[in-house]
Scaffold this motif. Structure first.
Motif, PDB file in Angstrom:
ATOM      1  N   ILE A 224       0.826  -1.235   0.141  1.00 29.14           N
ATOM      2  CA  ILE A 224       0.071  -0.020  -0.055  1.00 29.14           C
ATOM      3  C   ILE A 224       0.857   1.070   0.014  1.00 29.14           C
ATOM      4  O   ILE A 224       1.856   1.253   0.578  1.00 29.14           O
ATOM      5  N   ALA A 225       0.710   2.230  -0.388  1.00 28.84           N
ATOM      6  CA  ALA A 225       1.246   3.578  -0.750  1.00 28.84           C
ATOM      7  C   ALA A 225      -0.029   4.829  -0.673  1.00 28.84           C
ATOM      8  O   ALA A 225      -1.056   4.628  -1.503  1.00 28.84           O
ATOM      9  N   PHE A 226       0.156   5.890  -0.062  1.00 27.40           N
ATOM     10  CA  PHE A 226      -0.568   6.932   0.003  1.00 27.40           C
ATOM     11  C   PHE A 226       0.179   8.132  -0.708  1.00 27.40           C
ATOM     12  O   PHE A 226       1.281   8.245  -0.431  1.00 27.40           O
ATOM     13  N   SER A 227      -0.631   8.861  -1.338  1.00 30.87           N
ATOM     14  CA  SER A 227       0.021  10.263  -2.075  1.00 30.87           C
ATOM     15  C   SER A 227      -0.139  11.243  -0.797  1.00 30.87           C
ATOM     16  O   SER A 227      -1.192  11.047   0.048  1.00 30.87           O
ATOM     17  N   ILE A 228       0.837  12.335  -0.846  1.00 34.94           N
ATOM     18  CA  ILE A 228       0.446  13.426  -0.140  1.00 34.94           C
ATOM     19  C   ILE A 228      -0.284  14.539  -0.852  1.00 34.94           C
ATOM     20  O   ILE A 228       0.319  14.954  -1.824  1.00 34.94           O
ATOM     21  N   PRO A 229      -1.262  15.101  -0.599  1.00 28.03           N
ATOM     22  CA  PRO A 229      -2.112  15.991  -1.424  1.00 28.03           C
ATOM     23  C   PRO A 229      -1.266  17.169  -1.757  1.00 28.03           C
ATOM     24  O   PRO A 229      -0.369  17.617  -0.922  1.00 28.03           O
ATOM     25  N   SER A 230      -1.206  17.755  -2.839  1.00 27.65           N
ATOM     26  CA  SER A 230      -0.667  18.841  -3.321  1.00 27.65           C
ATOM     27  C   SER A 230      -1.361  19.903  -4.516  1.00 27.65           C
ATOM     28  O   SER A 230      -2.710  19.500  -4.588  1.00 27.65           O
ATOM     29  N   SER A 231      -1.046  20.794  -4.778  1.00 30.51           N
ATOM     30  CA  SER A 231      -1.706  21.647  -5.427  1.00 30.51           C
ATOM     31  C   SER A 231      -1.879  20.946  -6.839  1.00 30.51           C
ATOM     32  O   SER A 231      -2.999  21.267  -7.507  1.00 30.51           O
ATOM     33  N   SER A 270       7.548  -5.664  -3.516  1.00 33.01           N
ATOM     34  CA  SER A 270       7.870  -5.521  -2.071  1.00 33.01           C
ATOM     35  C   SER A 270       7.771  -4.411  -1.520  1.00 33.01           C
ATOM     36  O   SER A 270       7.707  -4.028  -0.137  1.00 33.01           O
ATOM     37  N   ASP A 271       7.662  -3.158  -2.465  1.00 31.93           N
ATOM     38  CA  ASP A 271       7.496  -2.019  -1.830  1.00 31.93           C
ATOM     39  C   ASP A 271       6.805  -1.030  -2.766  1.00 31.93           C
ATOM     40  O   ASP A 271       6.981  -0.920  -4.144  1.00 31.93           O
ATOM     41  N   LEU A 272       6.037   0.008  -2.363  1.00 32.94           N
ATOM     42  CA  LEU A 272       5.285   1.163  -3.234  1.00 32.94           C
ATOM     43  C   LEU A 272       5.502   2.273  -2.476  1.00 32.94           C
ATOM     44  O   LEU A 272       5.424   2.348  -1.060  1.00 32.94           O
ATOM     45  N   LYS A 273       5.902   3.387  -3.237  1.00 31.73           N
ATOM     46  CA  LYS A 273       5.934   4.894  -2.879  1.00 31.73           C
ATOM     47  C   LYS A 273       5.362   5.595  -3.826  1.00 31.73           C
ATOM     48  O   LYS A 273       5.670   5.628  -5.042  1.00 31.73           O
ATOM     49  N   PHE A 274       4.696   6.766  -3.431  1.00 37.74           N
ATOM     50  CA  PHE A 274       4.405   7.865  -4.454  1.00 37.74           C
ATOM     51  C   PHE A 274       5.413   9.034  -4.158  1.00 37.74           C
ATOM     52  O   PHE A 274       6.091   9.224  -3.125  1.00 37.74           O
ATOM     53  N   PHE A 275       5.718   9.786  -5.171  1.00 38.57           N
ATOM     54  CA  PHE A 275       6.591  10.885  -5.095  1.00 38.57           C
ATOM     55  C   PHE A 275       6.390  11.893  -6.100  1.00 38.57           C
ATOM     56  O   PHE A 275       5.676  11.641  -7.051  1.00 38.57           O
ATOM     57  N   LYS A 276       7.106  12.886  -6.523  1.00 44.65           N
ATOM     58  CA  LYS A 276       6.779  13.894  -7.497  1.00 44.65           C
ATOM     59  C   LYS A 276       5.191  14.484  -7.377  1.00 44.65           C
ATOM     60  O   LYS A 276       4.438  14.579  -8.290  1.00 44.65           O
ATOM     61  N   GLN A 277       5.054  14.799  -5.923  1.00 44.04           N
ATOM     62  CA  GLN A 277       3.546  15.358  -5.803  1.00 44.04           C
ATOM     63  C   GLN A 277       2.548  14.385  -6.119  1.00 44.04           C
ATOM     64  O   GLN A 277       1.329  14.953  -6.592  1.00 44.04           O
ATOM     65  N   GLY A 278       2.521  13.037  -5.988  1.00 49.00           N
ATOM     66  CA  GLY A 278       1.485  12.251  -6.125  1.00 49.00           C
ATOM     67  C   GLY A 278       1.413  11.845  -7.493  1.00 49.00           C
ATOM     68  O   GLY A 278       0.578  11.030  -7.900  1.00 49.00           O
ATOM     69  N   CYS A 308      14.946   0.408  -2.545  1.00 45.95           N
ATOM     70  CA  CYS A 308      15.037   1.675  -3.137  1.00 45.95           C
ATOM     71  C   CYS A 308      14.219   2.727  -1.994  1.00 45.95           C
ATOM     72  O   CYS A 308      13.184   2.331  -1.373  1.00 45.95           O
ATOM     73  N   ASP A 309      14.775   3.923  -2.021  1.00 42.52           N
ATOM     74  CA  ASP A 309      13.955   4.923  -1.239  1.00 42.52           C
ATOM     75  C   ASP A 309      14.399   6.202  -1.950  1.00 42.52           C
ATOM     76  O   ASP A 309      15.256   6.416  -2.922  1.00 42.52           O
ATOM     77  N   ILE A 310      13.488   7.425  -1.721  1.00 43.40           N
ATOM     78  CA  ILE A 310      13.473   8.325  -2.503  1.00 43.40           C
ATOM     79  C   ILE A 310      14.079   9.760  -1.480  1.00 43.40           C
ATOM     80  O   ILE A 310      13.741   9.759  -0.380  1.00 43.40           O
ATOM     81  N   THR A 311      14.894  10.448  -1.899  1.00 45.97           N
ATOM     82  CA  THR A 311      15.634  11.511  -1.291  1.00 45.97           C
ATOM     83  C   THR A 311      14.173  12.584  -0.953  1.00 45.97           C
ATOM     84  O   THR A 311      13.294  12.723  -1.644  1.00 45.97           O
ATOM     85  N   PRO A 312      14.331  13.372   0.163  1.00 41.76           N
ATOM     86  CA  PRO A 312      13.302  14.320   0.568  1.00 41.76           C
ATOM     87  C   PRO A 312      12.878  15.448  -0.583  1.00 41.76           C
ATOM     88  O   PRO A 312      11.599  15.737  -0.531  1.00 41.76           O
ATOM     89  N   ASP A 313      13.878  15.415  -1.455  1.00 39.60           N
ATOM     90  CA  ASP A 313      13.488  16.490  -2.640  1.00 39.60           C
ATOM     91  C   ASP A 313      13.015  16.024  -3.668  1.00 39.60           C
ATOM     92  O   ASP A 313      12.669  16.589  -4.680  1.00 39.60           O
ATOM     93  N   ASP A 314      12.600  14.527  -3.774  1.00 37.16           N
ATOM     94  CA  ASP A 314      12.151  13.878  -4.976  1.00 37.16           C
ATOM     95  C   ASP A 314      12.926  14.035  -6.075  1.00 37.16           C
ATOM     96  O   ASP A 314      12.288  13.507  -7.109  1.00 37.16           O
ATOM     97  N   GLN A 315      14.190  14.431  -5.869  1.00 37.09           N
ATOM     98  CA  GLN A 315      15.037  14.323  -7.088  1.00 37.09           C
ATOM     99  C   GLN A 315      15.956  13.055  -7.279  1.00 37.09           C
ATOM    100  O   GLN A 315      16.327  12.911  -8.615  1.00 37.09           O
ATOM    101  N   TYR A 316      16.234  12.573  -6.337  1.00 33.82           N
ATOM    102  CA  TYR A 316      17.098  11.104  -6.417  1.00 33.82           C
ATOM    103  C   TYR A 316      16.540   9.903  -6.006  1.00 33.82           C
ATOM    104  O   TYR A 316      15.742  10.134  -4.887  1.00 33.82           O
ATOM    105  N   LEU A 317      16.708   8.961  -6.490  1.00 31.74           N
ATOM    106  CA  LEU A 317      16.333   7.494  -5.802  1.00 31.74           C
ATOM    107  C   LEU A 317      17.870   6.748  -5.407  1.00 31.74           C
ATOM    108  O   LEU A 317      18.744   7.139  -6.048  1.00 31.74           O
ATOM    109  N   VAL A 318      17.852   6.239  -4.251  1.00 30.15           N
ATOM    110  CA  VAL A 318      18.915   5.708  -3.662  1.00 30.15           C
ATOM    111  C   VAL A 318      18.418   4.267  -3.429  1.00 30.15           C
ATOM    112  O   VAL A 318      17.641   3.760  -3.060  1.00 30.15           O
ATOM    113  N   GLY A 319      19.297   3.318  -4.395  1.00 29.75           N
ATOM    114  CA  GLY A 319      18.879   1.860  -4.144  1.00 29.75           C
ATOM    115  C   GLY A 319      20.002   0.829  -3.915  1.00 29.75           C
ATOM    116  O   GLY A 319      21.045   1.556  -4.041  1.00 29.75           O
TER     117      GLY A 319
END
Length: 398
Positions: A224-231, A270-278, A308-319
């Protein structure tokens, strides 16, 4: 002070541990430490003279004897990692972080849930979980609650438990008819998504014990993954692993948003994540890292990877793949190999270039120095097993 992290892989299955030896300025080798026998082996050294040149080697210990130096295990050191000194020795199982990355939850060897404060990895709260098989952990946005998805016993196959972080007391729990592999708080802490009956995900108002929605999911194991609401994406979206090659995306009011096709020959997710403002979804499936636009604006991008995980600025994946750690720049899919011979079982990104590794039951906080310098132009990680690094400071390949 300079710290050097040594990691090595031992192929000898006999022995009681390793002896780590150091030579200064081509002088004789001296034993500076001993470790247990685990693979990969690791040792952190802080040499006394930072202007000297040091050589290292590792020898197998068998009772009172040590292996001949000519049979020494090859040692590699990490030129692009600086150890911050934060180490937690009892990490096991999944790693979860609060949305602001200030709290980290891990399982210790006793089966308890240890909540650590970051930076520093100091024990903040210990939650007694009676040695149950914990499959997933999550911390809510307000850092009030911790939830665990649990495999229980034959009478009660699964369970969802929520504890108060203020004092570690149990807040609520539900028995389930199936093992619970996923339990995740919504972005505003008002609801919770968990495994429901076989092949379904339930969206719960956990404060009031009310089921809000039910979504179909991959039977037997769920993500499961949730997006964070954005503009750009004001609705809260939930992504659910639906089949071997597809993730279904819904909004939390229960309306189908669409399906994200991860491509052919995709195994267990094995893993799901939203990024880039959903707008973008990251999936880890078997030995692949997949990035897909939920609107289908471009075909999914794919490379080898097991974590794999995402940097806080959504610019890079570290795997991680093949024992190596690498960084991908999302906008152009350029790859930088940072370090080899890590082989973490779990990984999480913290702010300011810090990465948590769980290696051999030890949780360590590392700082990735030179981490985004001069990425190599590559669309595949097939070469990762022959890791490429960068010189300190210059960014030139070596």
């Amino acid at each position: 002070r300079t710290s050097i992290a040594l990691l090595w892989s031992g192929n000898v299955m006999l022995g009681s541990g390793y002896a780590v030896e150091r030579a200064e300025n081509a002088g004789p080798y001296e034993v500076i430490g001993r470790t247990g026998f685990y693979n990969p082996g690791y040792y952190v050294d802080s040499p006394p003279d930072t202007t000297a040149e040091y050589s290292y080697r590792v020898r197998l210990i068998n009772g009172s004897k040590m292996s001949d130096p000519s049979a020494s295990v090859v040692v590699g050191w990490w030129p692009d990692l600086v150890i911050e000194g934060a180490t937690y020795l009892r990490s096991y199982g999944p790693i979860a972080t609060s949305p602001d990355k200030s709290l980290i939850a891990v399982i210790d060897y006793s089966g308890n849930i240890d909540v650590l404060a970051s930076p520093g990895l100091q024990l903040y709260r210990q939650i007694q979980s009676a040695g149950l098989q914990v499959n997933s952990l999550d911390i809510d946005k307000d850092k009030q609650f911790l939830v665990a998805g649990i495999s229980y016993n034959a009478q009660h196959p699964g369970k969802v438990s929520i504890w108060r972080l203020s004092d570690g007391s149990l807040f609520k729990e539900w028995d389930k008819t199936e093992p619970v592999f996923a339990a995740r708080f919504g972005p505003d802490s008002s609801f919770l998504a968990t495994d429901g009956t076989y092949g379904s995900i339930e969206l719960l108002d956990f404060q009031n014990n009310q089921t809000l929605r039910t979504f179909p999911s991959h039977p037997g194991d769920s993500r499961i993954a949730f997006s964070i609401p954005s503009s750009e994406q004001p609705q809260t979206l939930i992504a659910v692993w639906a089949s071997q090659s597809q993730v279904q995306v819904w909004n939390t009011s229960g309306l189908a948003w669409g399906g994200v096709d991860l491509g052919t020959s995709v195994g267990d997710v094995s893993d799901l994540k939203f990024f880039k403002q959903g707008r973008t979804l990251l999936a880890v499936a078997d030995n692949s890292i997949i990035v897909a636009d939920i609107n289908g604006s471009y075909p999914p991008r794919k490379c080898h990877g097991t974590l794999c995980d995402i940097t806080p600025d959504d610019q890079y994946l570290v795997g991680s793949y093949g024992g190596g750690l690498f960084v991908i720049r999302v906008d152009n899919w350029c790859v930088t190999s940072v370090v080899s011979s890590v082989n973490p079982s779990q990984m999480a990104i913290l702010p300011e270039g810090h990465v948590l590794f769980s290696v051999g039951g030890v949780l360590k906080d590392y700082y990735l120095q030179n981490r985004w310098t001069s990425p190599l132009n590559s669309s595949t990680l097939g070469w990762m097993q022959n890791s490429v690094g960068f010189s300190r400071g210059s960014g030139s390949p070596r």
